[in-house]
Design a protein around this motif. Structure first.
Motif, short mmCIF file in Angstrom:
data_model
loop_
_atom_site.label_atom_id
_atom_site.label_comp_id
_atom_site.label_asym_id
_atom_site.label_seq_id
_atom_site.Cartn_x
_atom_site.Cartn_y
_atom_site.Cartn_z
N LEU A 4 -3.68 4.56 -1.91
CA LEU A 4 -4.76 4.98 -1.02
C LEU A 4 -4.91 6.50 -1.10
O LEU A 4 -4.31 7.23 -0.32
N GLY A 5 -5.69 6.98 -2.03
CA GLY A 5 -5.91 8.41 -2.18
C GLY A 5 -4.87 9.08 -3.05
O GLY A 5 -3.98 8.42 -3.60
N TYR A 41 0.84 -1.19 0.00
CA TYR A 41 0.00 0.00 0.00
C TYR A 41 0.88 1.24 0.00
O TYR A 41 1.94 1.27 0.61
N SER A 62 0.55 5.63 0.41
CA SER A 62 -0.29 6.76 0.81
C SER A 62 0.58 7.99 1.02
O SER A 62 1.73 7.87 1.42
N TYR A 82 -1.50 -2.00 4.88
CA TYR A 82 -2.58 -1.03 4.86
C TYR A 82 -2.45 -0.05 6.03
O TYR A 82 -2.66 1.14 5.87
N PHE A 113 -7.47 3.47 -4.92
CA PHE A 113 -8.62 3.48 -4.03
C PHE A 113 -8.78 4.89 -3.48
O PHE A 113 -7.82 5.66 -3.41
N ASN A 114 -9.99 5.24 -3.03
CA ASN A 114 -10.26 6.54 -2.39
C ASN A 114 -9.85 7.71 -3.27
O ASN A 114 -9.09 8.57 -2.86
N ASN A 115 -10.34 7.72 -4.50
CA ASN A 115 -10.02 8.79 -5.46
C ASN A 115 -8.52 8.93 -5.70
O ASN A 115 -7.97 10.03 -5.70
#
Length: 195
Positions: free
Chosen positions: A77-78, A40, A42, A54, A100-102
């Motif tokens: 993640l975003g 993941y 972010s 995550y 994921f998440n725009n």
């Protein structure tokens, strides 16, 4: 003659074995598969301390790609922050990157986001691509003989002459959005996009 040469490309001890035989790419499951690993990424993660889970994601896509093995998945993640480590990323293995998440990747320099090498294979899903300045006109993805599949992704705010530039390789884009049609999809006459 390169076409009659067999290659074992980027394999792990156990997992999927990726092999090229007479220019055909094959994936063979061997032992306890390590190819189902997911990392993941972010903008709130950390590369040094991040384990890529995550709950403890990596900060940069470049670092996640360097840690991933053949057949692994990287989840964004975003939106990712604009930095050097999220551009000019060499893809020389078989990866899937899912947003994921725009999830979005905004290029903040003149480099391509991804450079897919001859034996690389990249599948992109659910990601919005854009550039921070319209003065950056280079392609977003450079395909140098590998494979590219794009699903449910958009390209916007670009003045580039090509979203994908290629010297060889195959780009598969199942459904084109209007933002993909406006700029030229591929540059170079020997590109073989497949729809």
């Amino acid at each position: 003659d390169k076409s009659n040469t067999n290659y074992l490309v980027g394999n792990t001890v156990d997992g999927k074995v990726y092999v090229v035989v007479d220019r055909q790419r094959l994936a063979i499951d061997v032992g306890n598969s390590l190819s189902n690993v997911t990392f993941y990424v972010s903008s709130k993660g950390h590369d040094a301390a991040g384990g890529g889970s995550y709950d403890n994601p990596f900060l940069t896509l470049e670092y996640a790609v360097s840690k991933a093995g053949n057949g692994n998945t990287i989840c964004i993640l975003g939106p990712l922050s604009q930095n050097q480590a999220n551009s000019n990323i060499l893809i020389n293995k078989n990866l899937t990157i899912i947003g994921f998440n725009n999830a979005s990747i905004t290029r903040s320099n003149t480099y391509s986001v991804f450079n897919i090498a001859e034996w690389g294979s990249l599948s992109l899903k659910n990601i919005r691509f854009s550039v921070s300045s319209s003065q950056y006109t280079n392609s977003i993805i450079t395909l140098s003989g590998g494979n590219l599949k794009i699903t449910n992704s958009t390209f916007s705010n670009m003045r580039t002459s090509a979203v994908i530039s290629t010297s060889s390789g195959v780009a598969v884009i199942p459904a084109l959005s209007e933002s993909l049609i406006k700029p030229a999809l591929c540059s170079k006459s020997n590109a073989r996009p497949s729809f």
